[in-house]
Design an enzyme around this catalytic site. Structure first.
Site, PDB file in Angstrom:
ATOM      1  N   HIS A 191       0.915  -1.123  -0.031  1.00  0.00           N
ATOM      2  CA  HIS A 191      -0.142   0.035   0.011  1.00  0.00           C
ATOM      3  C   HIS A 191       1.043   1.358  -0.008  1.00  0.00           C
ATOM      4  O   HIS A 191       0.528   2.256  -0.814  1.00  0.00           O
ATOM      5  CB  HIS A 191      -0.951   0.042   1.378  1.00  0.00           C
ATOM      6  CG  HIS A 191      -2.067   0.999   1.103  1.00  0.00           C
ATOM      7  ND1 HIS A 191      -2.196   1.905   2.160  1.00  0.00           N
ATOM      8  CD2 HIS A 191      -3.022   1.268   0.175  1.00  0.00           C
ATOM      9  CE1 HIS A 191      -3.141   2.587   1.711  1.00  0.00           C
ATOM     10  NE2 HIS A 191      -3.776   2.310   0.740  1.00  0.00           N
ATOM     11  N   HIS A 203      -7.907  -0.932  -4.933  1.00  0.00           N
ATOM     12  CA  HIS A 203      -8.598  -1.114  -3.516  1.00  0.00           C
ATOM     13  C   HIS A 203      -9.594  -2.220  -3.778  1.00  0.00           C
ATOM     14  O   HIS A 203     -10.160  -2.826  -2.814  1.00  0.00           O
ATOM     15  CB  HIS A 203      -9.074   0.164  -3.502  1.00  0.00           C
ATOM     16  CG  HIS A 203      -7.772   1.258  -2.782  1.00  0.00           C
ATOM     17  ND1 HIS A 203      -7.260   2.028  -3.738  1.00  0.00           N
ATOM     18  CD2 HIS A 203      -7.334   1.334  -1.634  1.00  0.00           C
ATOM     19  CE1 HIS A 203      -6.164   2.624  -2.932  1.00  0.00           C
ATOM     20  NE2 HIS A 203      -6.367   2.257  -1.973  1.00  0.00           N
ATOM     21  N   GLU A 210      -9.882   9.675  -5.724  1.00  0.00           N
ATOM     22  CA  GLU A 210      -8.393   9.971  -4.914  1.00  0.00           C
ATOM     23  C   GLU A 210      -8.253  11.303  -4.669  1.00  0.00           C
ATOM     24  O   GLU A 210      -7.430  11.453  -3.718  1.00  0.00           O
ATOM     25  CB  GLU A 210      -7.570   9.276  -5.814  1.00  0.00           C
ATOM     26  CG  GLU A 210      -6.323   8.945  -5.237  1.00  0.00           C
ATOM     27  CD  GLU A 210      -5.178   8.398  -5.982  1.00  0.00           C
ATOM     28  OE1 GLU A 210      -4.174   8.056  -5.422  1.00  0.00           O
ATOM     29  OE2 GLU A 210      -5.205   8.573  -6.976  1.00  0.00           O
ATOM     30  N   HIS A 232     -12.311  10.493  -0.276  1.00  0.00           N
ATOM     31  CA  HIS A 232     -11.416   9.358   0.088  1.00  0.00           C
ATOM     32  C   HIS A 232     -10.237   9.718   1.258  1.00  0.00           C
ATOM     33  O   HIS A 232     -10.446   9.196   2.431  1.00  0.00           O
ATOM     34  CB  HIS A 232     -10.691   8.561  -1.058  1.00  0.00           C
ATOM     35  CG  HIS A 232      -9.533   7.749  -0.695  1.00  0.00           C
ATOM     36  ND1 HIS A 232      -8.324   8.421  -0.874  1.00  0.00           N
ATOM     37  CD2 HIS A 232      -9.542   6.979  -0.036  1.00  0.00           C
ATOM     38  CE1 HIS A 232      -7.374   7.329  -0.492  1.00  0.00           C
ATOM     39  NE2 HIS A 232      -8.059   6.370   0.073  1.00  0.00           N
ATOM     40  N   HIS A 262     -10.112   9.101   5.622  1.00  0.00           N
ATOM     41  CA  HIS A 262      -9.045   8.704   6.423  1.00  0.00           C
ATOM     42  C   HIS A 262      -8.594   9.481   7.575  1.00  0.00           C
ATOM     43  O   HIS A 262      -8.468   9.173   8.773  1.00  0.00           O
ATOM     44  CB  HIS A 262      -7.775   8.521   5.492  1.00  0.00           C
ATOM     45  CG  HIS A 262      -7.644   7.325   4.830  1.00  0.00           C
ATOM     46  ND1 HIS A 262      -6.794   6.137   5.088  1.00  0.00           N
ATOM     47  CD2 HIS A 262      -8.273   6.736   3.618  1.00  0.00           C
ATOM     48  CE1 HIS A 262      -7.058   5.075   4.298  1.00  0.00           C
ATOM     49  NE2 HIS A 262      -7.908   5.544   3.262  1.00  0.00           N
ATOM     50  N   HIS A 293     -13.140   1.491   2.734  1.00  0.00           N
ATOM     51  CA  HIS A 293     -12.830   1.346   1.231  1.00  0.00           C
ATOM     52  C   HIS A 293     -13.949   0.468   0.856  1.00  0.00           C
ATOM     53  O   HIS A 293     -14.280   0.369  -0.413  1.00  0.00           O
ATOM     54  CB  HIS A 293     -11.385   0.715   1.203  1.00  0.00           C
ATOM     55  CG  HIS A 293     -10.671   1.811   0.964  1.00  0.00           C
ATOM     56  ND1 HIS A 293     -10.331   2.469  -0.164  1.00  0.00           N
ATOM     57  CD2 HIS A 293      -9.658   2.377   1.769  1.00  0.00           C
ATOM     58  CE1 HIS A 293      -9.400   3.321  -0.268  1.00  0.00           C
ATOM     59  NE2 HIS A 293      -9.105   3.154   0.921  1.00  0.00           N
TER      60      HIS A 293
END
Length: 683
Positions: free
Chosen positions: A209, A239, A351, A366, A370, A406
């Site tokens: 990753h 992903h 992204e 995205h 996180h 995800h």
């Protein structure tokens, strides 16, 4: 390899030790201009130079250059954490990448690195220099050490480092026994999620990753570094495959598939206690307690001020775009999401790299997902805490919530895929080609066997301020026995043809032991391999080793075993070795299975290479892990959508109904043995 190239690699050695200390096995000393020394060392620069040049085998004269403006990247404190998901950090990293990319030659790059290494946050410095080395024409071919060697603290129990420092201080290099990294040390067996800790906390998976985001950086003025062929689609597919693989691992361990994290107001049921220490920040990584809720962020230190409602707004705009099959551009016009490029456009929006078509409107869903999760323990910085593991691409996959997040992002992509027409028969069939059978050969036909394996990783490069020399650590990971695919083909076209062989593996039963609905099964299809094959007229048998998978990279590349590195360190073959650091770790190709044998189905399709092929020269290019990583400086080597033929819904009610003559399936079993073997050296 030129000395200038070799010198750059020394900046990865013991990353928090100042570069005027001797570096590398050759005990290299960098003689720097006095003005390069940080203020705390400047008055003693002559003393330090005499002390560390004494006994050095090599001396590097650092050129005194006019230094570029480093004020932006230096805003990140040296001892803080660094996150590609935090917008401010991405901007700082983008600036530093541009500085490294724009240095006129290697000596100037060496000079600016000498200055930066003692001032710039070590994690950001490592990332930016790695990106620059991968993308500069004059440094392709340099072996970037694996991140687990440089910053092992991101991958293993901190107790390991106390033992390693003890061993390196007390014993000479040749007398040191490997330090043992404990397995499954983050929770007890009473925590159900611990059953899949071997997957989430696998060193190779987390390195994959990290390396993927190294090859595909978010930000840089040099657009070519970011704007790579089908990058957005690759973000989606890589992903999606992680979620499919993790889902199958859970099913093998009597756990349900990941529940989608789709209600941002509800508590996150799972807690996670990483038990990692940051050697740079001198802090333990913060845990997330069970039942934590993401809250509005107000962290001036990170220049983050964002409400949870913003995440919901971005999500709703994605859903609206998919419903309308069109996105809104900055000028207010609509751009249709077509069948061929729509997934790439959506992937780049999600992204949120600099090639997003409308970052201002579709935002940063995205990455900020996180960030919100990683700051759930201290959203307003009142406790002066840094982010949790979800904030770092090298550690995020350790946390169960990564897969819940995800899985939801993949659901959004699947809404777009559901809008596309099912593949018609002519897109699936390959007239004249009949696959009459597929299977795996091994000790038992159609049985895949797994067990634990103990391997070693080198820690010496990352043990700053300790005696020199090799310090090995052993760790335990999943492994499978090598096997061979055997495919029987009948070509009735009358002449030889070229085909693309596509191999997938999927479970056959759901969590309750019932046959999986095909629409669920296709989303759990794990890509195992994809390769081009000449098919002669008449009947023939194709044999393909599992080791040759287009998805994986071998152990030696994941952990950078230098004895297996091809060619001269500055050669083209060596450059490809480094790009090939990106790939799924081969030891995780096959799910764990169960001791009684987990039922799965192996799928094989041979499609028409003339319709798949991308016209380009692949001589000397690294394409052995192209499925998840693409090919360096080339187009993605398959014209079909990633995940074809399972990337779209179909009218077929079962896998058997879906098959055309150029496809075949075989029932197989994945049998796990709860025993540990020692890794044998491979040549």
């Amino acid at each position: 390899m030129s000395d200038a190239k070799k010198n750059l690699l020394l900046f990865f050695d013991r990353p928090t030790e100042p570069c005027f200390m001797q570096k590398g096995e050759e005990k290299t000393f960098f003689r720097m201009p006095t003005n390069f020394y940080p203020d705390k060392y400047k008055s003693a620069s002559n003393v330090l130079e005499n002390r560390f040049s004494d006994g050095a085998s090599r001396t590097v004269e650092v050129r005194n250059i006019a230094l570029p403006n480093l004020s932006l990247p230096m805003e990140l404190p040296y001892n803080d954490q660094f996150s590609l998901f935090v917008p401010k950090h991405r901007r700082m990293a983008g600036k530093l990448i541009d500085i490294f990319m724009n240095m006129r030659d290697l000596e100037d790059l060496q000079s600016v690195c000498s200055f930066c290494q003692m001032r710039i946050n070590p994690y950001m410095f490592n990332y930016c220099l790695s990106v620059a080395i991968l993308h500069r024409d004059d440094t392709k071919g340099l072996n970037i050490p694996t991140f687990a060697e440089t910053f092992p603290d991101k991958f293993m129990d901190p107790k390991v480092f106390r033992r390693a420092r003890e061993v390196s201080t007390v014993l000479n290099a040749g007398d040191r026994l490997p330090v043992v990294i404990p397995q499954n040390y983050t929770a007890s067996d009473s925590e159900p999620e611990q059953r899949v800790a071997y997957f989430r906390e696998d060193i190779g998976i987390n390195l994959h990753h990290w390396h993927w985001h190294l090859v595909y950086p978010f930000d840089a003025d040099n657009r070519a570094i970011v704007d790579k062929d089908r990058r957005g689609e690759l973000f989606y597919y890589m992903h999606q495959q992680i979620i499919a693989r993790y889902s199958v691992e859970r099913m093998c361990n009597d756990l349900g598939r990941p529940r989608r994290y789709n209600d941002f107001r509800q508590p996150i049921e799972e807690g996670y206690f990483p038990k990692l220490d940051s050697q740079v920040a001198s802090r333990a990584w913060p845990p997330r307690f069970a039942g934590s809720t993401i809250r509005d962020l107000d962290r001036p230190v990170d220049q983050i001020r964002s409400d949870v409602s913003q995440l919901e707004t971005w999500r709703d705009r994605f859903l609206e775009a998919i419903e309308n099959m069109a996105i809104i551009l900055p000028n207010g016009r609509q751009m249709p999401l077509d069948e061929e490029t729509g997934i790439d456009v959506l992937g780049n929006l999600m992204e949120s790299s600099i090639i997003s078509r409308n970052r201002g409107y579709y935002g940063d869903m995205h990455n900020m997902g996180h960030v919100f999760i990683s700051y759930s323990h201290d959203p307003d910085h009142r406790n002066l805490e840094q982010f949790g593991v979800m904030g770092d691409s090298a550690t995020a996959m350790r946390d169960p919530v990564f897969y819940r997040w995800h899985a939801y992002i993949d659901d959004i992509f699947q809404l777009y895929k559901a809008k596309l027409p099912p593949y018609p028969q002519e897109k699936l069939d390959f007239p004249g080609i009949r696959v009459s059978g597929v299977g795996v050969g091994g000790s038992r036909a159609n049985e895949l066997r797994t067990q634990w394996e103990q391997s070693t990783v080198e820690l010496g490069r990352g043990l700053d301020f300790t005696p020199r020399g090799s310090v090995l650590a052993t760790f335990t990971h999943l492994q499978h026995d090598d096997f061979t695919y055997v495919i029987s083909v009948n070509n009735t076209s009358g002449s030889g043809v070229m085909g693309t062989v596509r191999l997938f593996l999927a479970p056959t039963l759901d969590e309750g032991g019932r046959p999986l609905a095909f629409d669920e099964q296709r989303r759990l299809m794990i890509e195992l391999d994809k390769f081009t094959q000449a098919i002669p007229a008449g009947t023939s048998t194709i044999r393909r080793r599992s080791l040759d998978s287009s998805v994986t990279i071998p152990y030696e590349r994941t952990f950078r075993n230098q004895s297996n590195r091809p060619g001269d360190p500055g050669s083209a073959e060596a450059a490809e070795f480094d790009f090939c650091g990106c790939g799924w770790p081969h030891h995780m190709l096959i799910p764990k299975g169960t001791q009684q044998g987990y039922p799965m189905v192996l799928f094989c399709m041979i499609s028409n290479w003339n319709e798949d092929r991308v016209m380009q020269d692949l001589v000397g290019s690294c394409n052995d892990a192209a499925s998840y990583c693409g090919i360096r400086d080339r187009k993605y080597p398959d014209r079909r959508p990633m995940g074809f033929p399972f990337d779209r819904p179909t009218a077929a009610s079962s896998l058997a109904d879906f098959l055309t003559p150029n496809m075949a399936v075989a029932d197989c079993t994945v049998r796990f043995t709860d025993a540990t073997r020692q890794r044998a050296a491979r040549r």
